[in-house]
Scaffold this active site. Structure first.
Site, PDB file in Angstrom:
ATOM      1  N   GLY A   1      30.075  25.787  32.639  1.00 32.73           N
ATOM      2  CA  GLY A   1      31.459  25.678  33.090  1.00 32.73           C
ATOM      3  C   GLY A   1      31.994  26.994  33.620  1.00 32.73           C
ATOM      4  N   HIS A   2      31.430  28.077  33.170  1.00 33.57           N
ATOM      5  CA  HIS A   2      31.795  29.389  33.738  1.00 33.57           C
ATOM      6  C   HIS A   2      30.555  29.978  34.378  1.00 33.57           C
ATOM      7  CE1 HIS A   2      33.437  33.223  34.596  1.00 33.57           C
ATOM      8  NE2 HIS A   2      34.469  33.131  33.777  1.00 33.57           N
TER       9      HIS A   2
ATOM     10  N   HIS B   1      39.482  28.031  38.784  1.00 31.27           N
ATOM     11  CA  HIS B   1      39.515  29.345  38.144  1.00 31.27           C
ATOM     12  C   HIS B   1      38.862  30.371  39.075  1.00 31.27           C
ATOM     13  CE1 HIS B   1      38.026  32.370  35.226  1.00 31.27           C
ATOM     14  NE2 HIS B   1      39.099  32.029  34.529  1.00 31.27           N
TER      15      HIS B   1
ATOM     16  N   GLU C   1      44.493  30.550  35.819  1.00 28.24           N
ATOM     17  CA  GLU C   1      43.852  31.814  36.180  1.00 28.24           C
ATOM     18  C   GLU C   1      43.182  31.668  37.551  1.00 28.24           C
ATOM     19  OE1 GLU C   1      42.657  34.209  32.373  1.00 28.24           O
ATOM     20  OE2 GLU C   1      41.382  32.456  32.500  1.00 28.24           O
TER      21      GLU C   1
ATOM     22  N   GLU D   1      43.704  38.381  38.795  1.00 27.68           N
ATOM     23  CA  GLU D   1      42.965  39.032  37.710  1.00 27.68           C
ATOM     24  C   GLU D   1      41.994  40.075  38.256  1.00 27.68           C
ATOM     25  OE1 GLU D   1      41.016  36.224  35.099  1.00 27.68           O
ATOM     26  OE2 GLU D   1      39.772  37.826  34.231  1.00 27.68           O
TER      27      GLU D   1
ATOM     28  N   CYS E   1      39.123  40.836  37.203  1.00 25.89           N
ATOM     29  CA  CYS E   1      37.774  40.259  37.299  1.00 25.89           C
ATOM     30  C   CYS E   1      37.598  39.447  38.576  1.00 25.89           C
ATOM     31  CB  CYS E   1      37.494  39.333  36.120  1.00 25.89           C
ATOM     32  SG  CYS E   1      37.143  40.168  34.584  1.00 25.89           S
TER      33      CYS E   1
ATOM     34  N   CYS F   1      37.925  40.682  29.160  1.00 25.58           N
ATOM     35  CA  CYS F   1      36.888  40.548  30.189  1.00 25.58           C
ATOM     36  C   CYS F   1      37.006  41.614  31.271  1.00 25.58           C
ATOM     37  CB  CYS F   1      36.978  39.171  30.833  1.00 25.58           C
ATOM     38  SG  CYS F   1      38.651  38.707  31.326  1.00 25.58           S
ATOM     39  N   CYS F   2      38.261  42.008  31.599  1.00 27.50           N
ATOM     40  CA  CYS F   2      38.441  42.891  32.762  1.00 27.50           C
ATOM     41  C   CYS F   2      37.987  44.339  32.535  1.00 27.50           C
ATOM     42  CB  CYS F   2      39.890  42.886  33.220  1.00 27.50           C
ATOM     43  SG  CYS F   2      40.508  41.266  33.721  1.00 27.50           S
TER      44      CYS F   2
HETATM   45  O1  FUB Z   1      36.426  32.952  30.371  1.00 21.70           O
HETATM   46  C1  FUB Z   1      35.837  34.230  30.460  1.00 21.70           C
HETATM   47  C2  FUB Z   1      36.782  35.171  31.151  1.00 21.70           C
HETATM   48  O2  FUB Z   1      37.988  35.298  30.421  1.00 21.70           O
HETATM   49  C3  FUB Z   1      37.220  34.698  32.518  1.00 21.70           C
HETATM   50  O3  FUB Z   1      36.366  35.059  33.539  1.00 21.70           O
HETATM   51  C4  FUB Z   1      38.554  35.317  32.655  1.00 21.70           C
HETATM   52  O4  FUB Z   1      39.342  34.719  33.640  1.00 21.70           O
HETATM   53  C5  FUB Z   1      39.125  35.201  31.268  1.00 21.70           C
HETATM   54  O5  FUB Z   1      39.687  33.955  31.082  1.00 21.70           O
HETATM   55 ZN    ZN Z   2      39.040  39.565  33.480  1.00 19.02          ZN
END
Ligand code: FUB
Ligand code: ZN
Length: 649
Positions: free
Chosen positions: A201-202, A276, A328, A344, A346, A412-413
């Site tokens: 999912g990511h 996202h 996001e 964001e 990221c 995460c960033c």
């Molecule tokens: O879900 C992992 C990371 O956390 C995402 O890439 C960001 O947007 C934050 O939600």
């Molecule tokens: Zn981030």
């Protein structure tokens, strides 16, 4: 010796150099030093304080939950907490640490990174599986919720860390652990009858497997990356199947639509950038890698459509993307609010990844210009000049209440921008069999190999403050190859000479790159001048938030007003569409950064006597507006900030 320019498109794959091959100094050198000297230690300490290592290290007791699960509106616990992807945050710290170690040896950093790697080695299960959340916090549930739970995402970041650490230190421990994990993943996922036809999912695993394949030479990892790209969005829908297997209704989904994960359609049928933002960028990055590695035109075609959609309808002038905090991510076309922009860090980092990978098939400034725009503005703003504080959201207007964080509970960033900055050299070049493409300019030394010959390329320049670039070629014996120089679209009067002999710079037919094919000799010098002046930009009128406003850029940098220079109420300032006389000056304490001042008018904001509306037109007085680079805002104390400034009528 003859010099000729050519316009043929190279039918070959351009690969980025490994990070250690490019040593940056000047502008980027200072930022990389900040990461190496400061950020990496901060990241490590914050992960420690957050309790991440307690979760990862099997030698310690299984800890309590530290971060809550999200709650649904009906009060039921959802399956998602940021804690489930702590492995990824720690992995990005290892990756940034690896690049820092390449920058300069540091026994303390290396011992800390080795210590984390030992934890993952101990954590790894006999079958190769390696995820702290599912081994220690939620045992027995592995691979049951790919949609929400980031399992393959974490694997991807760990794989990237392993490749980086191997490149930086030569140590194989994490690489071996991750190869075993990737083999386990390859056995679990695929088209076979006993395999899962799923995907994450990511997104992230796709681009990571490509890096692993390139590092190890093992094509099976490339194949697995291709499988994940191709499986996405196919019917019957994997996320529905696994939701039912968990006893859940697939429609009972907190993000409501598979667009959130770019899984609404097979990837080649997707035409709008949705969902996202970080996920989208990582997916497209993986797709672009696969398109380049397999010369897959169907993927490239889909990516070109998505690229035009993003950069033509959904991107801030800073290269920030994903305007909404709610998902996001993306909303409707041309919906680009400035003060509530999520943008964001990221996501801009991800845009750099995607843009750079679009250069894998051929140099094309459509991609490299955006790479530069996102890198110098939307992404770099995420890290303070001294490397100690971080932005998560990157609005284009602040009322004085938005400041960099020391840390974020979804962190995460910070490690993402750290790893990007510390590896910036790899984005500067693309290398093919007989060509070197120079995508980015910056003071640096690159040790590359082209036409089977080692070549050192030295860039001497004050870029991005000044557009004079001197490129020196050093090599052992005369060698014929093509040097492709990106001529940015923002530059209206570029000039180039080789060995003092001027070359016509006509790049319209060659995707914005000047190809110089010749037999290069040791000590050859290319002088490139990209004159920089202040450019006023306006937005498409469909962007309602920017109507009647102007943004300023100089070279690759977007500029903004800050309260520190201009007082508060920045919306009282108006500037002419023709900018008037411009003056530049260094900004104190910011390492040669250049501010730009132009004539302006300032409305008299007094006399309102508590009214909300009034009929008379406020008085204006002449003023000077001082602009600073957007990426540097909020480095000199809190205050208002504004990118899109009111234009005089
Ligand atoms: O879900 C992992 C990371 O956390 C995402 O890439 C960001 O947007 C934050 O939600
Ligand atoms: Zn981030």
């Amino acid at each position: 010796m003859t010099t000729r320019t050519i316009s043929a498109v190279a039918p070959t794959t351009f690969r980025p150099p490994r990070i250690p091959q490019v040593e940056v100094s000047g502008f980027w050198g200072r930022h990389v030093d900040a990461v190496a000297d400061r950020t990496v230690a901060i990241l490590y300490d914050r992960c420690l304080a957050a309790g991440m290592f307690d979760q990862i290290d099997p030698a310690r007791p299984v800890p309590e939950m530290r971060l809550p699960f999200h709650r649904r509106s009906n009060g039921v616990h959802d399956t998602v907490t940021a804690q489930m992807f702590w492995d990824s945050d720690v992995a990005k710290v290892i990756e940034a640490g690896a690049y820092a170690l390449y920058r300069r040896p540091n026994a303390d950093t290396e011992a800390k990174m080795d210590g984390i790697i030992d934890m993952f080695a101990r954590l790894q299960q006999p079958d190769g599986y390696c995820n702290s959340w599912y081994i220690r916090m939620q045992p027995g549930k592995r691979w049951t919720n790919l949609r929400d739970c980031h399992e393959l995402y974490c694997a991807g970041h760990l794989i990237e860390a392993a490749v980086a650490y191997h490149q930086a230190t030569g140590k194989r421990k994490l690489l071996d652990v991750m190869c075993r994990y990737a083999d386990h993943i390859a056995a679990t996922f695929g088209p076979g009858p006993d395999q899962k036809a799923g995907y994450c999912g990511h997104e992230e695993i796709e681009l990571a497997l490509v890096r692993l394949a390139r590092e190890t030479g093992e094509q099976r990892y490339m194949e697995l990356a291709r499988f994940f790209v191709d499986a996405r969005g196919q019917q019957p829908h994997y996320f529905d199947i696994e939701a039912r297997a968990r006893g859940e209704d697939p429609l009972d989904y907190v993000h409501h639509t598979p667009e959130y994960t770019q899984a609404h359609l097979p990837v080649r049928q997707q035409t709008k950038v949705v969902g996202h933002a970080v996920r989208a960028m990582y997916l497209y990055s993986g797709m672009a890698d696969i398109a380049a590695e397999y010369a897959d035109d169907s993927l490239t075609k889909a990516l070109e459509v998505l690229w035009d959609d993003l950069t033509g309808k959904q991107m801030y002038v800073t290269g920030g993307i994903g305007s909404s905090a709610k998902n996001e991510g993306f909303t409707q076309h041309y919906d680009l609010p400035n003060d509530t922009a999520y943008a964001e860090t990221c996501a801009s980092v991800g845009l750099v990844f995607w843009a750079s990978r679009m250069l894998g098939r051929r140099p094309d400034r459509r991609y490299a210009d955006i790479l530069e725009q996102a890198l110098y503005n939307g992404a770099l703003a995420g890290l303070s000049a001294d490397g100690s504080r971080f932005f998560y959201e990157n609005p284009l207007e602040s009322h004085g209440d938005h400041h960099r964080w020391n840390w974020h509970r979804c962190p995460c960033c910070p490690p993402n921008i750290a790893r990007l900055v510390a590896s910036v050299g790899t984005y500067m070049y693309g290398v093919a069999d007989n060509s070197i493409a120079v995508h980015l300019y910056g003071d640096s030394v690159a040790r590359l190999e082209v036409a089977s010959t080692p070549v050192t390329l030295t860039q001497n320049t004050e870029y991005p403050w000044d557009g004079a670039i001197r490129l020196t070629v050093n090599l052992a014996q005369p060698t014929r190859f093509t040097l492709s120089l990106r001529i940015p679209a923002w530059c209206d009067a570029p000039s180039v000479s080789v060995g003092g002999e001027a070359i016509a710079v006509d790049v319209a037919e060659n995707l914005g790159y000047l190809d110089i094919e010749r037999e290069w000799r040791d000590g050859d010098v290319v002088a490139l001048t990209l004159p920089m002046h202040l450019i006023s930009r306006q937005a498409n009128p469909k962007v309602r938030q920017d109507i009647g406003r102007i943004a300023l850029s100089r070279g690759p940098l977007i500029y903004c007003l800050e309260e520190a220079d201009n007082g508060n109420q920045l919306n009282a300032i108006t500037i002419g569409r023709k900018l008037g006389e411009t003056s530049t000056a260094p900004i104190r304490d910011l390492h040669g950064a250049i501010s730009v001042s132009i004539p302006a008018l300032r409305e008299d904001t007094s006399g309102w006597n508590g009214q909300l509306y009034r009929a008379d037109i406020p008085m204006q007085r002449t003023a000077t507006a001082r602009f600073v680079p957007y990426h540097l805002w909020d480095n000199r104390g809190p205050g208002e900030m504004l990118v899109w400034v009111r234009a005089q009528s």
